[in-house]
Scaffold this motif. Structure first.
Motif, PDB file in Angstrom:
ATOM      1  N   LEU A   8      34.510 -42.755 -13.666  1.00  0.00           N
ATOM      2  CA  LEU A   8      35.606 -43.251 -12.837  1.00  0.00           C
ATOM      3  C   LEU A   8      36.377 -42.090 -12.207  1.00  0.00           C
ATOM      4  O   LEU A   8      36.808 -42.167 -11.059  1.00  0.00           O
ATOM      5  CB  LEU A   8      36.548 -44.111 -13.682  1.00  0.00           C
ATOM      6  CG  LEU A   8      36.014 -45.484 -14.117  1.00  0.00           C
ATOM      7  CD1 LEU A   8      36.964 -46.139 -15.107  1.00  0.00           C
ATOM      8  CD2 LEU A   8      35.798 -46.377 -12.905  1.00  0.00           C
ATOM      9  N   GLY A   9      36.543 -41.017 -12.975  1.00  0.00           N
ATOM     10  CA  GLY A   9      37.226 -39.842 -12.447  1.00  0.00           C
ATOM     11  C   GLY A   9      36.471 -39.218 -11.288  1.00  0.00           C
ATOM     12  O   GLY A   9      37.072 -38.798 -10.292  1.00  0.00           O
ATOM     13  N   ILE A  10      35.134 -39.160 -11.403  1.00  0.00           N
ATOM     14  CA  ILE A  10      34.317 -38.612 -10.329  1.00  0.00           C
ATOM     15  C   ILE A  10      34.428 -39.475  -9.078  1.00  0.00           C
ATOM     16  O   ILE A  10      34.585 -38.969  -7.963  1.00  0.00           O
ATOM     17  CB  ILE A  10      32.846 -38.507 -10.772  1.00  0.00           C
ATOM     18  CG1 ILE A  10      32.699 -37.431 -11.847  1.00  0.00           C
ATOM     19  CG2 ILE A  10      31.941 -38.178  -9.577  1.00  0.00           C
ATOM     20  CD1 ILE A  10      31.331 -37.406 -12.485  1.00  0.00           C
ATOM     21  N   ALA A  11      34.369 -40.799  -9.249  1.00  0.00           N
ATOM     22  CA  ALA A  11      34.476 -41.709  -8.103  1.00  0.00           C
ATOM     23  C   ALA A  11      35.829 -41.554  -7.413  1.00  0.00           C
ATOM     24  O   ALA A  11      35.909 -41.506  -6.174  1.00  0.00           O
ATOM     25  CB  ALA A  11      34.277 -43.153  -8.563  1.00  0.00           C
ATOM     26  N   ALA A  12      36.896 -41.451  -8.211  1.00  0.00           N
ATOM     27  CA  ALA A  12      38.226 -41.279  -7.633  1.00  0.00           C
ATOM     28  C   ALA A  12      38.337 -39.937  -6.914  1.00  0.00           C
ATOM     29  O   ALA A  12      38.938 -39.838  -5.841  1.00  0.00           O
ATOM     30  CB  ALA A  12      39.291 -41.380  -8.728  1.00  0.00           C
ATOM     31  N   ALA A  13      37.741 -38.891  -7.494  1.00  0.00           N
ATOM     32  CA  ALA A  13      37.781 -37.577  -6.866  1.00  0.00           C
ATOM     33  C   ALA A  13      37.019 -37.562  -5.540  1.00  0.00           C
ATOM     34  O   ALA A  13      37.465 -36.947  -4.560  1.00  0.00           O
ATOM     35  CB  ALA A  13      37.208 -36.521  -7.807  1.00  0.00           C
ATOM     36  N   LEU A  14      35.863 -38.241  -5.493  1.00  0.00           N
ATOM     37  CA  LEU A  14      35.101 -38.313  -4.243  1.00  0.00           C
ATOM     38  C   LEU A  14      35.893 -39.019  -3.148  1.00  0.00           C
ATOM     39  O   LEU A  14      35.940 -38.563  -1.996  1.00  0.00           O
ATOM     40  CB  LEU A  14      33.776 -39.043  -4.490  1.00  0.00           C
ATOM     41  CG  LEU A  14      32.700 -38.267  -5.254  1.00  0.00           C
ATOM     42  CD1 LEU A  14      31.560 -39.208  -5.639  1.00  0.00           C
ATOM     43  CD2 LEU A  14      32.177 -37.105  -4.424  1.00  0.00           C
ATOM     44  N   ALA A  15      36.524 -40.145  -3.509  1.00  0.00           N
ATOM     45  CA  ALA A  15      37.322 -40.877  -2.526  1.00  0.00           C
ATOM     46  C   ALA A  15      38.541 -40.064  -2.094  1.00  0.00           C
ATOM     47  O   ALA A  15      38.913 -40.054  -0.913  1.00  0.00           O
ATOM     48  CB  ALA A  15      37.761 -42.219  -3.110  1.00  0.00           C
ATOM     49  N   GLY A 222      46.265 -40.511   5.004  1.00  0.00           N
ATOM     50  CA  GLY A 222      45.222 -39.794   4.284  1.00  0.00           C
ATOM     51  C   GLY A 222      45.765 -39.089   3.059  1.00  0.00           C
ATOM     52  O   GLY A 222      45.127 -39.055   1.999  1.00  0.00           O
ATOM     53  N   TYR A 223      46.967 -38.543   3.186  1.00  0.00           N
ATOM     54  CA  TYR A 223      47.583 -37.847   2.064  1.00  0.00           C
ATOM     55  C   TYR A 223      47.964 -38.816   0.944  1.00  0.00           C
ATOM     56  O   TYR A 223      47.698 -38.548  -0.239  1.00  0.00           O
ATOM     57  CB  TYR A 223      48.827 -37.103   2.526  1.00  0.00           C
ATOM     58  CG  TYR A 223      49.629 -36.534   1.385  1.00  0.00           C
ATOM     59  CD1 TYR A 223      49.187 -35.419   0.690  1.00  0.00           C
ATOM     60  CD2 TYR A 223      50.814 -37.139   0.982  1.00  0.00           C
ATOM     61  CE1 TYR A 223      49.915 -34.903  -0.374  1.00  0.00           C
ATOM     62  CE2 TYR A 223      51.547 -36.630  -0.081  1.00  0.00           C
ATOM     63  CZ  TYR A 223      51.088 -35.515  -0.749  1.00  0.00           C
ATOM     64  OH  TYR A 223      51.806 -35.023  -1.802  1.00  0.00           O
ATOM     65  N   LEU A 224      48.595 -39.940   1.301  1.00  0.00           N
ATOM     66  CA  LEU A 224      49.022 -40.896   0.281  1.00  0.00           C
ATOM     67  C   LEU A 224      47.839 -41.390  -0.541  1.00  0.00           C
ATOM     68  O   LEU A 224      47.893 -41.432  -1.776  1.00  0.00           O
ATOM     69  CB  LEU A 224      49.732 -42.084   0.942  1.00  0.00           C
ATOM     70  CG  LEU A 224      51.050 -41.790   1.663  1.00  0.00           C
ATOM     71  CD1 LEU A 224      51.630 -43.076   2.255  1.00  0.00           C
ATOM     72  CD2 LEU A 224      52.058 -41.147   0.736  1.00  0.00           C
ATOM     73  N   LEU A 225      46.761 -41.757   0.143  1.00  0.00           N
ATOM     74  CA  LEU A 225      45.576 -42.240  -0.556  1.00  0.00           C
ATOM     75  C   LEU A 225      44.923 -41.124  -1.371  1.00  0.00           C
ATOM     76  O   LEU A 225      44.549 -41.318  -2.532  1.00  0.00           O
ATOM     77  CB  LEU A 225      44.583 -42.804   0.462  1.00  0.00           C
ATOM     78  CG  LEU A 225      43.285 -43.387  -0.115  1.00  0.00           C
ATOM     79  CD1 LEU A 225      43.589 -44.541  -1.058  1.00  0.00           C
ATOM     80  CD2 LEU A 225      42.365 -43.852   1.012  1.00  0.00           C
ATOM     81  N   GLY A 226      44.796 -39.949  -0.761  1.00  0.00           N
ATOM     82  CA  GLY A 226      44.158 -38.830  -1.449  1.00  0.00           C
ATOM     83  C   GLY A 226      44.910 -38.406  -2.697  1.00  0.00           C
ATOM     84  O   GLY A 226      44.306 -38.155  -3.754  1.00  0.00           O
ATOM     85  N   PHE A 227      46.240 -38.329  -2.610  1.00  0.00           N
ATOM     86  CA  PHE A 227      47.039 -37.881  -3.743  1.00  0.00           C
ATOM     87  C   PHE A 227      46.980 -38.887  -4.888  1.00  0.00           C
ATOM     88  O   PHE A 227      46.827 -38.513  -6.060  1.00  0.00           O
ATOM     89  CB  PHE A 227      48.496 -37.658  -3.321  1.00  0.00           C
ATOM     90  CG  PHE A 227      49.306 -36.877  -4.313  1.00  0.00           C
ATOM     91  CD1 PHE A 227      49.466 -35.505  -4.172  1.00  0.00           C
ATOM     92  CD2 PHE A 227      49.903 -37.497  -5.398  1.00  0.00           C
ATOM     93  CE1 PHE A 227      50.208 -34.782  -5.089  1.00  0.00           C
ATOM     94  CE2 PHE A 227      50.647 -36.786  -6.319  1.00  0.00           C
ATOM     95  CZ  PHE A 227      50.800 -35.418  -6.162  1.00  0.00           C
ATOM     96  N   ALA A 228      47.069 -40.185  -4.548  1.00  0.00           N
ATOM     97  CA  ALA A 228      47.013 -41.212  -5.589  1.00  0.00           C
ATOM     98  C   ALA A 228      45.685 -41.157  -6.338  1.00  0.00           C
ATOM     99  O   ALA A 228      45.648 -41.199  -7.578  1.00  0.00           O
ATOM    100  CB  ALA A 228      47.221 -42.590  -4.962  1.00  0.00           C
ATOM    101  N   LEU A 229      44.591 -41.038  -5.601  1.00  0.00           N
ATOM    102  CA  LEU A 229      43.272 -40.982  -6.228  1.00  0.00           C
ATOM    103  C   LEU A 229      43.071 -39.677  -6.997  1.00  0.00           C
ATOM    104  O   LEU A 229      42.380 -39.642  -8.018  1.00  0.00           O
ATOM    105  CB  LEU A 229      42.185 -41.145  -5.170  1.00  0.00           C
ATOM    106  CG  LEU A 229      42.097 -42.551  -4.557  1.00  0.00           C
ATOM    107  CD1 LEU A 229      41.201 -42.536  -3.321  1.00  0.00           C
ATOM    108  CD2 LEU A 229      41.583 -43.554  -5.585  1.00  0.00           C
ATOM    109  N   GLN A 230      43.679 -38.590  -6.530  1.00  0.00           N
ATOM    110  CA  GLN A 230      43.584 -37.320  -7.238  1.00  0.00           C
ATOM    111  C   GLN A 230      44.245 -37.417  -8.606  1.00  0.00           C
ATOM    112  O   GLN A 230      43.732 -36.891  -9.608  1.00  0.00           O
ATOM    113  CB  GLN A 230      44.241 -36.204  -6.428  1.00  0.00           C
ATOM    114  CG  GLN A 230      44.178 -34.846  -7.100  1.00  0.00           C
ATOM    115  CD  GLN A 230      44.936 -33.788  -6.320  1.00  0.00           C
ATOM    116  OE1 GLN A 230      45.251 -33.973  -5.147  1.00  0.00           O
ATOM    117  NE2 GLN A 230      45.240 -32.687  -6.956  1.00  0.00           N
ATOM    118  N   MET A 231      45.404 -38.094  -8.679  1.00  0.00           N
ATOM    119  CA  MET A 231      46.081 -38.257  -9.962  1.00  0.00           C
ATOM    120  C   MET A 231      45.238 -39.107 -10.923  1.00  0.00           C
ATOM    121  O   MET A 231      45.184 -38.847 -12.120  1.00  0.00           O
ATOM    122  CB  MET A 231      47.448 -38.914  -9.749  1.00  0.00           C
ATOM    123  CG  MET A 231      48.452 -38.072  -8.969  1.00  0.00           C
ATOM    124  SD  MET A 231      48.831 -36.470  -9.729  1.00  0.00           S
ATOM    125  CE  MET A 231      47.798 -35.370  -8.734  1.00  0.00           C
TER     126      MET A 231
END
Length: 305
Positions: A8-15, A222-231
């Motif tokens: 799940l972490g890998i999938a979130a990091a890719l997105a 792009g930032y909002l989505l990227g940051f949320a998924l990064q966390m």
């Protein structure tokens, strides 16, 4: 089939990497249309705080952070502010390709620091996969450095160092609080830093933001989505693995820079992009096979509810 926490972490990091890659293209477009990099950072932080504040309120959760996690959250906020400001200013001075190849030395910094921070070890496989990914980045981006603005180079290098620090702080803070609280409090820290930078540059340029509203909106989204998924990724996978996965971001940036900004993708760039993708797939599969259930449980903290 239930995915493991690391998967799940890998999938979130890719997105997240994909969202960030698109975000930086629109950030460059916005700066070309007269918007300051500091204004973009301040705008996205302002909107992030509002969105996360509403989310937390609707879910009825407390905003309290355990005392043990506060230093890491503070460090995460400072690092995140520095990454945003340095990288956005870098692409206002140099092309996306130049900034990206310098900025994306941060996975190497993570790999080098990981044994000392997380207690792992530098395996030949990890180093070999990263060498392949870095070679791909160099081939994909690869323009000569002659005539490039030194300010852009220095800012991209600073962003790289801060990004490595950001990943480790996100992982450490994630053991104490869920992603929503991390986003809220880290952006409380980012807000005054971005606001001060904007004021030093003459104040918030609302007129320029209004003129470049579409590019500014896409940058923020792009930032909002990227940051949320990064966390989310930081709570479920080791920082070294996430850093390798994030090598996808410059590939996305190159592709969308060609589609949106008209930057031509040559044969070498395509070959380099494929090498990066091959390295990402190889590293992700190898890590998933290597981790045992007990190691996964130790590496990924349980959710704080």
């Amino acid at each position: 089939m239930t995915l493991s926490p690391v998967a799940l972490g890998i999938a979130a990091a890719l997105a997240s990497a994909t969202a960030y890659g698109i975000n930086i293209v629109y950030a460059r477009m916005a700066t070309q249309q007269g918007v300051s990099a500091a204004d973009l950072v301040f705008l996205r932080v302002f909107l992030m705080l509002g969105a996360v504040g509403i989310l937390v309120a609707l879910r009825g959760r407390s905003l309290a952070i355990p005392r043990a996690g506060r230093p890491a959250v503070l460090a995460l906020g400072v690092a995140s502010a520095g990454v945003g400001l340095a990288y956005f200013f870098a692409v206002s001075f140099v092309p996306i390709g130049i900034a990206a190849i310098i900025f994306y030395t941060f996975p190497l910094l993570i790999l080098l620091a990981s044994p000392f921070v997380e207690g792992g070890r530098l395996t030949l496989h990890r180093l070999g996969v990263f060498a392949l990914a870095f070679t791909g980045l160099a081939i994909a981006i690869g323009p000569g450095l002659g005539g490039i603005d030194i300010r852009g180079i220095a800012l991209a290098a600073l962003a790289s160092m801060l990004a490595a620090w950001q990943f480790f702080m996100a992982a450490r803070a994630g053991r104490q609080a869920p992603p929503a609280l991390l986003m809220f409090w880290s952006h409380i820290v980012i807000m005054p830093i971005a606001g001060t930078a904007a004021l030093l540059l003459g104040g918030i340029g609302w007129g320029a933001i209004g003129h470049a509203w579409f590019a500014s909106a896409m940058t923020v989204a792009g930032y909002l989505l990227g940051f949320a998924l990064q966390m989310v990724a930081a709570r479920r996978a080791p920082a070294a693995l996430i850093g390798l996965v994030f090598c996808l971001e410059p590939v996305v940036a190159i592709i969308f820079a060609g589609l949106i900004l008209g930057e031509t993708l040559g044969g070498a760039q395509m070959v380099g992009s494929l090498l990066v993708l091959a390295a990402l797939v190889a590293s992700s599969l190898a890590e998933l096979k290597r981790e045992t259930p007990s190691a996964l449980a130790a590496a990924a903290p349980s959710d704080v509810r």
